[in-house]
Design a protein around this motif. Sequence first.
Motif, short mmCIF file in Angstrom:
data_model
loop_
_atom_site.label_atom_id
_atom_site.label_comp_id
_atom_site.label_asym_id
_atom_site.label_seq_id
_atom_site.Cartn_x
_atom_site.Cartn_y
_atom_site.Cartn_z
N ASP A 27 -48.11 16.02 25.99
CA ASP A 27 -49.20 16.65 26.74
C ASP A 27 -49.13 16.28 28.23
N TYR A 54 -46.41 18.29 29.95
CA TYR A 54 -46.80 19.67 30.20
C TYR A 54 -47.77 19.77 31.38
N GLU A 55 -48.74 18.84 31.45
CA GLU A 55 -49.67 18.85 32.57
C GLU A 55 -48.94 18.66 33.89
N GLN A 66 -49.08 21.31 37.03
CA GLN A 66 -49.57 20.89 38.35
C GLN A 66 -48.55 21.19 39.45
#
Length: 826
Positions: A59, A62-63, A67
């Motif tokens: 996770d 992916y963030e 961004q």
Amino acid sequence: MDSDPRSAGEGAAPEVLALAKVVARLRQEIEDLEGVAATTAVVERAKGVLMARLGLGADAAYERLVQHAAGRGRSLLEQCWIILGGVSPGGRPPESPLAPSAPPVPSAPAAPAGRRRAEPDAGPAPAGSPAGANGPAAGHPRILARLAEGLSAAGSGDDLAELLRSGLDGGGTGVDGVMVYARAPGGSLELTGHAGVGGVVANQWRHVPPLSGIAALEAIATCGPLWLEDPERDARRYLMIGDPPERWPSRAWLPVPGDGPPRAVVGFLRSVPGAFDAPTRDLLRRAVRLCAAPLGALDGRAPAVGGTGGADDGGRAGADAVQHVLDALSGPAIVLTPLRSAAGEVEDYRIDAAAPESVDVAGRRGTELVGRRVLETYPTVAGTALWDGYLAALRTGRTYEGEPFTYEEVVAGVQRRSVYSVRATPLGERLVVSWIRHDVSEREVRRLADMQRLGNLGWAGWNLVADTAVWSDQLYAIFGRDPALGPVRLDELPRYLVAADLPRMSAAVARLLGGGEPVDEAFRVTTPLGVRHVRIVAETQTDADGAPVEVHGLLQDVTALQNAEVALRESERDVLIQRGMLKAERLLAARLQDTLLPIPQQSLELAGLRVDVAYVPADSGINVGGDWYSAIGLPDGGALFVVGDVAGHGLPAVGTMAQLRFTTKGMTITGSALPDVLGRLNALLMHTATDPAGSATATMVMGRYRPADRRLTWVRAGHLPPLLIRGDEAVFLPQPAGPLLGAAFRAAYGQSTVDLLPGDHLLLYTDGLVEEPGEDIEAGLDRLATTALRLLREGRHQTLARTLAALRRGHRDDICVLDLHVPDDA
């Protein structure tokens, strides 16, 4: 090919147009899914690179991608290609905007042939790493990076397992076997990929039932890794996957993390003993985290694609509420939402709720049907009376109840046919549909189960295409097999056969699968309850090309019948032996009787009397009787006449008869009085009995004739009275006292006399001459007197005894007759 459904033709039937639209929409959805899958693969590869380089979770990686893509005005896909090095903006070398402080990983020179290339220093370990740059984990980021790139392109579970095995082999982990399991419905595990363990082990452990003592299942249940490092201790607690277990003295089972509870687990098997060190454990955890996305892509579960023109979100909430109601129903029922075209016409129906007992022909059950469309699941329904009934129910608001109809579908190459009765009730803009499947109704299932139980037979089906098998409950009872183990496949059946029956059954199966010839064979199987005799009647079902795709068969336990046949054969053999012995005994008794008695039919001249003798054995039976007679001259010129009947048949009766005959002659010749002779004979029988149930018994009539005055002195022992025929009158002589011989110790016998006249006939006889089953003895005596008078009127003076015996056809007892005739000139 034009995918526009209108290309089906302006004159096509409405149901054909509806099917054409379904095909076109499904084709478009497949293309969209292929594009999504390709995009997903790129995103997952980029996430894997970041996870390996920066030690981030899935996770967080992916963030970071989202961004930086937003901060630089790029699309997510462009940013992923930049990370992977496939696209460089403005032709510059690939940048590392997500981790500017991380030095690039240098390329390693090729290793000489025959040597393993050493891992270069990958720079400092990420924060939280168990070792520094110079420790055992120094090369782990490089290993994880290569794994991430390879796993994102894995096309199958076996590819994924091989990448893990080969990729981790260079990290000093000692891992030489990998097994990947996915959780199946019901809590069992299915092997989705393996490497380094061999095909035999993979086949043995392809399906793991939800049992206790399975480390892989416990890892999923506890959401934590299991490190099995003490083989002796671990074997006492767990059922060790792999054969032989000592091949891998250390193992690790790590659940694959995901959004919810783990649905997969990866097993690492090592041939080296000992504990997993901290760097190795950390590397294996990170490697398993990398598998989450590839395993999700390989899982094959895609969200249901909703149609247009159906209910809105508020309608979906209403369907969810109905689902709660259907969950409590015991029968099959579904909720259908009509999917309409731009013109408002119903093109299809979507299943938005389903009761747990709702099952279609393909075996999909309950909520597995939710989200599917009717024409996708049942394409041949379009244009039928059922389809028109659905439309009429929506249009009129009245319930539709259809007549039973037959639905056919091809599943795994095999045609399926079922008979349904359907009821559709409007519910707002939807339909609540319930049905009864007549071919598997509860009553028929119960009757079938009762029939199988009473007949001790079961049915089996083997799908040769899907390599699956289905058994009825009674078949498990016949084989003594636990139903939890599942049915036996057709190729596994020979393992249960007795070795002597294997060649014959193998030939029968070859004929069944090769030429489609039905099989009707009996064979023996070894079960926990012993060897059982089983009869199988089976046939094949073929596809359109004539190739066998299914085998259907009935198997019946005929052990009881087989045992009865064996017992019957043994009984028949015993009967034949007994019959032979009885025949030999009868032959011996008959020869002995012939030796003891004079010629059975003759005429004698004794003491001035003409004696006609007749002896006829019984017409039925295999035993020789005990009837006998004696007619001898005495030293004083007189004669002795005796007729006797010993109870019973066979050798014992003949032996008693011989004993009585010779004893009587001996005592009479010595001058003993006739009552004394009977008394001594009675004592003889009482003291020489060999039968535990009692002594032998006999009847007797005995007379001593004195020619000087033609006087006959006679005695009897339980015998029928003599018949005197004088002129036209026949009378039975009054009987003196005389009980049966061998009946009592203290028996008294009297005597009587009769003076014979010229022309008289005196008949001495046994009961076979007068007795008839079910008839009173007096009737038989009357018949004898009447017949004797008639024969004498006809002139049968010389052959009266023989003629009387010959008239008794079909008699069931021996016949013995003496006719004492006083000549007219005497």
